[in-house]
Design an enzyme around this catalytic site. Structure first.
Site, PDB file in Angstrom:
ATOM      1  N   CYS A   1       0.838  -1.203   0.000  1.00  0.00           N
ATOM      2  CA  CYS A   1       0.000   0.000   0.000  1.00  0.00           C
ATOM      3  C   CYS A   1       0.874   1.254   0.000  1.00  0.00           C
ATOM      4  CB  CYS A   1      -0.980  -0.051   1.178  1.00  0.00           C
ATOM      5  SG  CYS A   1      -2.414   0.994   0.901  1.00  0.00           S
TER       6      CYS A   1
ATOM      7  N   HIS B   1      -3.468  -4.860   0.322  1.00  0.00           N
ATOM      8  CA  HIS B   1      -2.748  -5.452   1.455  1.00  0.00           C
ATOM      9  C   HIS B   1      -2.784  -6.979   1.355  1.00  0.00           C
ATOM     10  CE1 HIS B   1      -2.210  -1.827   3.966  1.00  0.00           C
ATOM     11  NE2 HIS B   1      -3.291  -1.410   3.354  1.00  0.00           N
TER      12      HIS B   1
ATOM     13  N   GLU C   1      -1.161  -9.096   2.865  1.00  0.00           N
ATOM     14  CA  GLU C   1      -0.947  -9.759   4.176  1.00  0.00           C
ATOM     15  C   GLU C   1      -2.250 -10.249   4.811  1.00  0.00           C
ATOM     16  OE1 GLU C   1      -0.400  -6.550   3.504  1.00  0.00           O
ATOM     17  OE2 GLU C   1      -0.840  -5.211   5.175  1.00  0.00           O
TER      18      GLU C   1
HETATM   19  N1  GLN Z   1      -1.870   6.618   3.226  1.00  0.00           N
HETATM   20  C1  GLN Z   1      -2.010   5.929   1.993  1.00  0.00           C
HETATM   21  C2  GLN Z   1      -3.390   6.088   1.390  1.00  0.00           C
HETATM   22  O1  GLN Z   1      -4.329   6.454   2.048  1.00  0.00           O
HETATM   23  C3  GLN Z   1      -1.679   4.452   2.147  1.00  0.00           C
HETATM   24  C4  GLN Z   1      -2.644   3.714   3.003  1.00  0.00           C
HETATM   25  C5  GLN Z   1      -2.123   2.395   3.493  1.00  0.00           C
HETATM   26  O2  GLN Z   1      -0.925   2.142   3.500  1.00  0.00           O
HETATM   27  N2  GLN Z   1      -2.999   1.556   3.964  1.00  0.00           N
HETATM   28  O3  GLN Z   1      -3.592   5.857   0.229  1.00  0.00           O
END
Ligand code: GLN
Length: 550
Positions: free
Chosen positions: A383, A509, A511
């Site tokens: 992400c 994600h 994970e």
């Molecule tokens: N802050 C970033 C976004 O909102 C990444 C979010 C995250 O890593 N879950 O897109």
């Protein structure tokens, strides 16, 4: 079959592993042929943990339907290998919000709204939703916190009433406590457990099972004492000694007879005998001496390892399947920024930059990504880690030093990562990100495609910002491959470098979908690259003074 309930409460102290206990019990029941679901009741007033700092709450676990939930739901999904839905995490905030909304609509026809029955009824309604929205025959309900907390009282009262509602033969109360050890006399103490059970009784709940957590061996006399003082069947007093291997807990609990006792107590007959072959193998593998690899996890919440729970577990699952041990070196991105902690990054065989929010430590993560790219160290960006990999590449390969994400520089004229269009008019912060499962098409001939061996995958998301398509051609021509794209062609979901052994970032994600028996393809591919690289090269030094830290 009538829905059966197992209610779990905690006593003495928090953090005794109630979530893992619930998850393990779920597995014991599933192994006996029943479909199981687990619900966590959290007494805090936030509507969900989505708006809480990871320092306060640890990881936010995202479900397929986009619910932002407690990290215990991660344990439940991993241990039982099920997919939960949003009714599986209830908070005081949700309960009150619903009751108050009904009151404003006039649904209560002039009645006075009270904790009992209105709040407790709403809690019970939500417990009932689990069996209505899943195929669960047995529903486990875990209450967060410890008996004696003011805020958990309505939940305990609802659980007390549930016994009358569903009947004794359909409900079991399991109380998880802690036996403190007195070093001077080398004894374990049962008094706090007795007090905690008395407290529970004063609320009207008599536990049927006591799981007594301890760091030390619990002998038969002590069990008898607990059984006697707490008025619980001796068979149902189960010592649970701390194990560093989380996945050993179901095995230990089964050996202690918890599964058989619960089935019997609920008037059920096991449909199948547990087959622990895979679990036993997994635990043996954890114990076995294996070749080690070091992975630097460059994050900003590293003081609280729970903030990266699923990443840690996903690494473990893949490592076990590859027969290696991963040592995670936790690196604070803000330290990296100040030029400290580089020796850890340099010693790493692979680098992970996990998810995150806000500007602190961002440049440190970008420097770590640069180091990985220049030294051909395998890199997995999750992400935010994908977004920063893109920023790093655009800055240092394309030479556009000013690129940024509008998350960190609102007014940037070079937004290679930008707010998603449907996020622009959103004012509320809670539950409004792009959340949950979305499909992604994999592009042929890429690392991602090779890892998944599928054309379309579904992965869980939690973000507001995205790759800015205005930069697509520019980056592609410079050697970045967009290997995963949303079916409408609009959203970049996976980016990877062509000229690198493994530098890959995902907007989602991965994970959250790794399971002990089903390691995630991308974590597998990452660790395979780590092992391969270790045998081919030794990283060259990078001169950190040239790295942009502004
Ligand atoms: N802050 C970033 C976004 O909102 C990444 C979010 C995250 O890593 N879950 O897109």
């Amino acid at each position: 079959m009538t829905t059966k309930y197992v209610f779990l409460t905690g006593g003495v102290v928090s953090s005794v592993g109630k979530g893992v206990t619930a998850a393990a019990i779920g597995r014991l029941l599933k192994e006996r042929g029943f479909s199981v679901s687990v619900q966590k009741l959290d007494p805090y007033i936030n509507v969900d943990p989505g708006t809480m700092s990871p320092y306060q709450h640890g990881e936010v676990f995202v479900l397929a339907d986009g619910a932002e939930t407690d990290l215990d739901l991660g344990h439940y999904e991993r241990f039982i290998d099920i997919s939960l839905n949003r009714v599986c995490n209830v908070t005081t905030g949700q309960v009150y919000a619903e009751v108050i909304a009904k009151e404003r609509r006039g649904d209560y026809l002039g009645g006075t709204i009270q904790v009992i029955p209105h709040i407790t009824n709403e809690i019970k309604r939500r417990i009932g939703l689990v069996s209505k929205t899943t195929d669960a025959e047995i529903v486990l309900v875990e209450i967060g916190g410890t008996v004696g907390d003011i805020e958990s009282l309505p939940f305990l009262e609802a659980l007390r009433q549930m016994r009358t509602d569903v009947g004794r033969e359909n409900s079991v109360y399991v109380h998880v406590t802690w036996l403190p050890h007195i070093g001077a006399t080398n004894e374990l103490k049962t008094k706090p457990t007795q007090h905690s059970v008395r407290e529970l009784r004063s609320i009207g709940i008599s536990p049927d099972v006591i799981i007594a957590r301890s760091d030390h061996h619990v002998d038969g006399d002590l069990r008898e004492k607990i059984a006697l003082f707490c008025d619980v069947d001796l068979r149902a007093v189960v010592p649970m000694i701390t194990t560093p291997i989380l996945y050993e807990v179901p095995l230990l609990m089964d050996k202690a007879g918890v599964g058989d006792f619960l089935i019997e107590r609920l008037g059920l007959t096991a449909r199948s005998q547990p087959d622990w072959t895979d679990w036993e193998h997994m635990v043996q593998e954890v114990r076995r001496d294996k070749p080690t690899v070091r992975v630097a996890l460059v994050g900003k919440y590293i003081e609280l390892r729970d903030a990266y729970m699923s990443v840690r577990e996903a690494l473990l699952h893949s490592a076990l399947s590859l027969g290696i041990e991963v040592i995670i070196d936790w690196v604070h991105s803000a330290e990296i920024e100040k030029g400290r902690g580089w020796e850890i990054v340099r010693a790493a065989d692979g680098i992970i930059v996990p998810g995150g929010f806000g500007g602190r430590g961002i440049e440190g993560k970008i420097q770590a990504a640069r180091y990985a790219r220049e030294n051909k160290i395998p890199y997995l960006g999750l992400c935010l880690g994908m977004q920063l990999m893109v920023i790093e590449f655009t800055r240092h390969v394309l030479g556009d030093e000013e690129v940024n994400s509008t998350e960190f520089d609102r007014g940037t004229n070079h937004p290679v990562i930008d707010l998603m269009p449907d996020q622009r008019d959103i004012a509320d912060m809670g539950g409004t990100m792009r959340l949950g499962l979305y499909p992604c098409e994999l592009q042929p001939g890429t690392i991602a495609k090779g890892a998944y061996q599928e054309d379309v995958i579904d992965e869980r998301h939690r973000h507001r910002f995205e790759f800015n398509n205005a930069y697509r051609d520019l980056l592609q021509n410079a050697g970045m491959r967009f290997s995963g794209i949303s079916p409408d062609g609009r959203l970049i979901e996976i980016a990877e470098l062509a000229d690198h052994p493994f530098m890959l970032g995902t907007q989602f994600h991965p994970e959250f979908l790794s399971r002990p028996n089903r390691p995630h393809p991308l974590f597998m591919a990452f660790l395979e690259a780590v092992v391969e690289q270790m045998s081919v090269s030794k990283p060259i030094e990078v001169d950190t003074s040239t790295i942009n830290t502004t």
